[in-house]
Design an enzyme around this catalytic site. Structure first.
Site, PDB file in Angstrom:
ATOM      1  N   GLU A 167       1.200  -0.866  -0.122  1.00 32.18           N
ATOM      2  CA  GLU A 167      -0.246   0.407  -0.218  1.00 32.18           C
ATOM      3  C   GLU A 167       0.689   0.993   0.028  1.00 32.18           C
ATOM      4  O   GLU A 167       2.001   1.636   0.830  1.00 32.18           O
ATOM      5  CB  GLU A 167      -0.767   0.298   1.303  1.00 32.18           C
ATOM      6  CG  GLU A 167      -1.566   0.898   1.720  1.00 32.18           C
ATOM      7  CD  GLU A 167      -2.764   1.567   2.223  1.00 32.18           C
ATOM      8  OE1 GLU A 167      -2.431   0.047   3.364  1.00 32.18           O
ATOM      9  OE2 GLU A 167      -3.813   2.507   2.634  1.00 32.18           O
ATOM     10  N   LYS A 206       4.767   0.812   9.068  1.00 35.99           N
ATOM     11  CA  LYS A 206       4.657   2.212   9.067  1.00 35.99           C
ATOM     12  C   LYS A 206       4.012   3.332   9.580  1.00 35.99           C
ATOM     13  O   LYS A 206       4.481   4.414   9.689  1.00 35.99           O
ATOM     14  CB  LYS A 206       3.932   1.827   7.329  1.00 35.99           C
ATOM     15  CG  LYS A 206       4.781   1.486   5.535  1.00 35.99           C
ATOM     16  CD  LYS A 206       4.705   1.691   5.067  1.00 35.99           C
ATOM     17  CE  LYS A 206       3.485   0.400   5.079  1.00 35.99           C
ATOM     18  NZ  LYS A 206       2.153   0.220   3.679  1.00 35.99           N
ATOM     19  N   ARG A 255       5.165 -12.790   9.910  1.00 38.13           N
ATOM     20  CA  ARG A 255       6.096 -11.348   9.678  1.00 38.13           C
ATOM     21  C   ARG A 255       7.590 -11.977  10.396  1.00 38.13           C
ATOM     22  O   ARG A 255       7.337 -12.246  10.750  1.00 38.13           O
ATOM     23  CB  ARG A 255       4.875 -10.769  10.182  1.00 38.13           C
ATOM     24  CG  ARG A 255       3.856 -10.346  10.017  1.00 38.13           C
ATOM     25  CD  ARG A 255       3.024  -8.658  10.772  1.00 38.13           C
ATOM     26  NE  ARG A 255       3.397  -7.609  10.032  1.00 38.13           N
ATOM     27  CZ  ARG A 255       3.084  -6.833   9.661  1.00 38.13           C
ATOM     28  NH1 ARG A 255       2.065  -7.182   8.898  1.00 38.13           N
ATOM     29  NH2 ARG A 255       3.138  -5.947   8.975  1.00 38.13           N
TER      30      ARG A 255
HETATM   31  P1  ATP Z   1       3.041  -2.002   7.839  1.00 37.07           P
HETATM   32  O1  ATP Z   1       1.941  -2.403   9.425  1.00 37.07           O
HETATM   33  O2  ATP Z   1       3.956  -1.959   7.606  1.00 37.07           O
HETATM   34  O3  ATP Z   1       2.081  -1.003   7.681  1.00 37.07           O
HETATM   35  P2  ATP Z   1       1.371  -3.503   5.550  1.00 37.07           P
HETATM   36  O4  ATP Z   1       1.532  -5.024   5.899  1.00 37.07           O
HETATM   37  O5  ATP Z   1       0.241  -2.971   6.417  1.00 37.07           O
HETATM   38  O6  ATP Z   1       2.677  -3.441   6.732  1.00 37.07           O
HETATM   39  P3  ATP Z   1       1.393  -3.406   3.568  1.00 37.07           P
HETATM   40  O7  ATP Z   1       1.846  -2.474   2.228  1.00 37.07           O
HETATM   41  O8  ATP Z   1       0.282  -3.227   3.201  1.00 37.07           O
HETATM   42  O9  ATP Z   1       2.016  -2.747   4.188  1.00 37.07           O
HETATM   43  O10 ATP Z   1       3.040  -4.156   2.556  1.00 37.07           O
HETATM   44  C1  ATP Z   1       2.785  -5.277   1.381  1.00 37.07           C
HETATM   45  C2  ATP Z   1       3.510  -6.728   1.853  1.00 37.07           C
HETATM   46  O11 ATP Z   1       4.427  -6.592   2.459  1.00 37.07           O
HETATM   47  C3  ATP Z   1       1.989  -7.144   2.079  1.00 37.07           C
HETATM   48  O12 ATP Z   1       1.826  -8.849   1.501  1.00 37.07           O
HETATM   49  C4  ATP Z   1       2.358  -7.844   3.459  1.00 37.07           C
HETATM   50  O13 ATP Z   1       1.649  -8.632   3.528  1.00 37.07           O
HETATM   51  C5  ATP Z   1       4.143  -7.408   3.593  1.00 37.07           C
HETATM   52  N1  ATP Z   1       5.119  -7.228   4.828  1.00 37.07           N
HETATM   53  C6  ATP Z   1       4.334  -5.837   5.608  1.00 37.07           C
HETATM   54  N2  ATP Z   1       5.218  -6.358   6.730  1.00 37.07           N
HETATM   55  C7  ATP Z   1       5.901  -7.468   6.705  1.00 37.07           C
HETATM   56  C8  ATP Z   1       6.608  -7.744   7.624  1.00 37.07           C
HETATM   57  N3  ATP Z   1       7.473  -7.571   8.597  1.00 37.07           N
HETATM   58  N4  ATP Z   1       6.899  -9.381   7.522  1.00 37.07           N
HETATM   59  C9  ATP Z   1       6.551  -9.648   5.596  1.00 37.07           C
HETATM   60  N5  ATP Z   1       6.270  -9.115   4.850  1.00 37.07           N
HETATM   61  C10 ATP Z   1       5.748  -7.906   5.459  1.00 37.07           C
HETATM   62 MG    MG Z   2      -1.611  -2.933   4.970  1.00 35.65          MG
END
Ligand code: ATP
Ligand code: MG
Length: 558
Positions: A36, A274, A264
């Site tokens: 995102e 983020k 994760r």
């Molecule tokens: P955040 O909590 O940092 O905002 P998010 O999951 O909302 O992370 P996205 O931009 O939606 O962020 O993530 C893109 C991809 O990266 C998704 O498939 C998500 O599952 C993966 N991802 C995000 N954080 C992690 C992590 N700590 N370890 C592994 N994969 C991750």
């Molecule tokens: Mg997300």
């Protein structure tokens, strides 16, 4: 289909192989990385990138980059740009497959209409609070909305009017009609479209209704022909909804995408969210998303971590089904291993004290030959003169036992050059040591009669007239953690006030004069350093990448 035995096998690959064996996905494996664009990518995303692009490579398939941009108020093109730069820098390519969920808004709308026509979605008038109240709890079933049994015609009419902007935010939502008694709360008539009168960074004001993640994601996957939709564990309970949406719209179970969850990445001493990283940036606690203390990809890049070391780390941690905390010293270990092989070694004195070699001719400069990296060919000349700098901590007037550096009447070897002896300690009026007067043994250099004479200590040094003054930035963890490296909830209150230390009176040998931004060096005996983006030929600036001491290897060898 070709399969390469390159990666350590993991349960996701095993699941994919099983699918292939069962005759599914005969046209090839297709994954996606779906960030995102609401912030910069961090080390957790690196894991997901390596996994998704890695699996595609492994199975000779494809991996798409898809911006999951369904939340207009939080997203921005700045993030879209940085994400592309970061994925490329990590060494992966999406070729011509860069997509945006927002490109599918018309199709997603059509799918929603189709669900309504199939009697599987309805427009609700309940407020967000009421929907929450009606939802029930983990132990109690939910209650059906009074709007649940609206006719298809009425639903179509209301949904069209939602789209046409006839209602205010929150006045209506579109919900899937599934089961208010489901033990899985995600299946209790989840909201799939909401009204948001907000401009989108790509579609502008074209839309005032936006699909929810749980609706947009499986359909975006299906539209792109994704075979395996790999996501993190918190989506496990959403998988039944993922499947329900695709099944309800008639996608063939043998070709439609399959969601697989993995753990994760959590790192000690590090926030990987983020939202929290944005707090650090917006609160001015760091200089930006690419502050070298940030666990963002851009922060690591600026700090001097290399793409190869991050990929190596992601491979070593593997893919698991349960959440765990990985020691950040393991990432540092991977960086150190890469730089140990690939960075040139130079001499820099971070906190100087002057040495005058009283029996060395004034005005003379000789050039001593030095290895750039003992693991590779390549040497350079380093100027040696009567006046030198050594590290202040390498001299002790009253040395503790086993101090094998310079002390009064003591001898040390200057790396690549001569043995010197400390004859006199010069102090200012306050008693601070300002200069060391030494003599050198002219035969002790390589090729000389006493070249093999043994002394206990070897020091790094630079020559005063030719050294370049530079700024060196030393880093520590941004956040103070408990002894296990867990970041406290109130991490802002636990910021480490000493996470950045600037040394503005450091000196480095002249061979680095034209070092470009991003170049790596090992400063002998000090650690690995990288030329910062603030650096200019007139004012060199180095970031400490990682120290020489390997705490991770030490733990492993215990
Ligand atoms: P955040 O909590 O940092 O905002 P998010 O999951 O909302 O992370 P996205 O931009 O939606 O962020 O993530 C893109 C991809 O990266 C998704 O498939 C998500 O599952 C993966 N991802 C995000 N954080 C992690 C992590 N700590 N370890 C592994 N994969 C991750
Ligand atoms: Mg997300």
């Amino acid at each position: 289909m070709a399969e390469k035995e390159t990666l350590a096998p993991n349960f996701i690959e095993a699941a994919i192989k099983e699918d292939l064996k069962n005759g599914k996905y005969t046209t090839g494996i297709h994954t996606r990385f779906p960030p995102e664009p609401n912030g910069y990518l961090h080390i957790g995303h690196a894991k997901s990138i390596c996994l998704n692009f890695g699996i595609a490579q492994h199975f000779d398939g494809k991996c798409n980059l898809r911006f999951d941009d369904t939340n207009p108020t939080k997203e921005d093109v700045e993030y879209v740009d940085s994400i592309q730069e970061d994925v490329k820098w990590l060494g992966f390519t999406w070729d011509d497959r860069k997509f945006y969920a927002s490109n599918y808004f018309p199709k997603l709308y059509e799918f929603a209409v189709e669900l309504i026509k199939r009697g599987l979605a309805f427009v609700d008038d309940l407020s967000a609070d009421e929907i929450r109240e009606y939802r029930g709890t983990l132990t109690e079933p939910g209650k059906e909305s009074p709007c649940r049994n609206r006719s298809v015609e009425e639903n179509l009419n209301l949904f069209t009017r939602m789209k046409n902007g006839e209602f205010k935010d929150g006045e209506h939502v579109l919900r899937a009609k599934i089961d208010m008694a489901s033990p899985n709360i995600n299946m209790r008539d989840p909201v799939i479209y909401r009204i948001a009168h907000a401009s989108h960074h790509r579609t502008g004001d074209e839309w005032c209704i936006y699909p929810m993640y749980d609706f947009a994601h499986p359909l975006s996957d299906a539209i792109e022909g994704i075979t395996h939709s790999i996501c993190t564990l918190e989506f496990e309970d959403h998988r039944p909804l993922y499947d329900w949406i695709l099944d309800s719209l008639g996608f063939d179970v043998n070709t439609r995408p399959r969601q697989i969850e993995f753990a994760r990445l959590n790192l000690t001493n590090t926030v990987t969210s983020k939202r929290k990283l944005r707090q650090l940036v917006e609160g001015g606690y760091v200089s930006g998303w690419d502050d070298p203390r940030m666990p963002t990809i851009s922060g690591f890049r600026r700090r001097g971590y290399t793409p190869a070391s991050i990929r190596d780390f992601c491979e070593r941690i593997g893919v698991a089904k349960s959440n765990s905390l990985v020691d950040s010293s393991m990432l540092e270990h991977c960086v150190r291993e890469d730089l140990n092989k690939n960075a040139d070694r130079v001499m820099a004195v971070l906190d100087p004290i002057k040495v005058i070699i009283t029996n060395y001719p004034e005005g003379k400069t000789e050039y001593v030959l030095a290895d750039n990296n003992p693991m590779r060919d390549g040497k350079r000349y380093v100027p040696f003169t009567r006046e030198l700098y050594i590290e202040r901590e390498d001299f002790a007037e009253n040395p503790p036992k086993k101090f094998f550096r310079l002390k009064p009447d003591g001898e040390v070897r200057l790396k690549h050059a001569y043995i010197i002896k400390c004859e006199e300690v010069i102090k200012d009026a306050d008693g601070n040591v300002t200069e060391l007067h030494c003599t050198y043994d002219p035969e002790s250099k390589e090729g000389g009669a006493t070249a093999n004479r043994k002394v206990k200590g070897t020091l790094h040094w630079v020559s005063v007239p030719t050294a370049l003054k530079c700024e060196v930035r030393l880093y520590d963890y941004l956040i103070n953690t408990d002894e296990n490296g867990n970041v406290p909830d109130d991490f802002i209150a636990s910021l480490n006030p000493n996470s950045l230390k600037v040394l503005s009176n450091a000196f480095i040998e002249p061979s680095v004069a034209l070092a470009a931004q991003g170049m790596h060096y090992q400063f002998l005996r000090k650690g690995y350093f990288c030329v910062d983006k603030d650096s200019t030929p007139e004012h060199l600036v180095f970031n400490e990448v990682v120290g020489l001491r390997d705490t991770w290897a030490k733990v492993q060898n215990k």
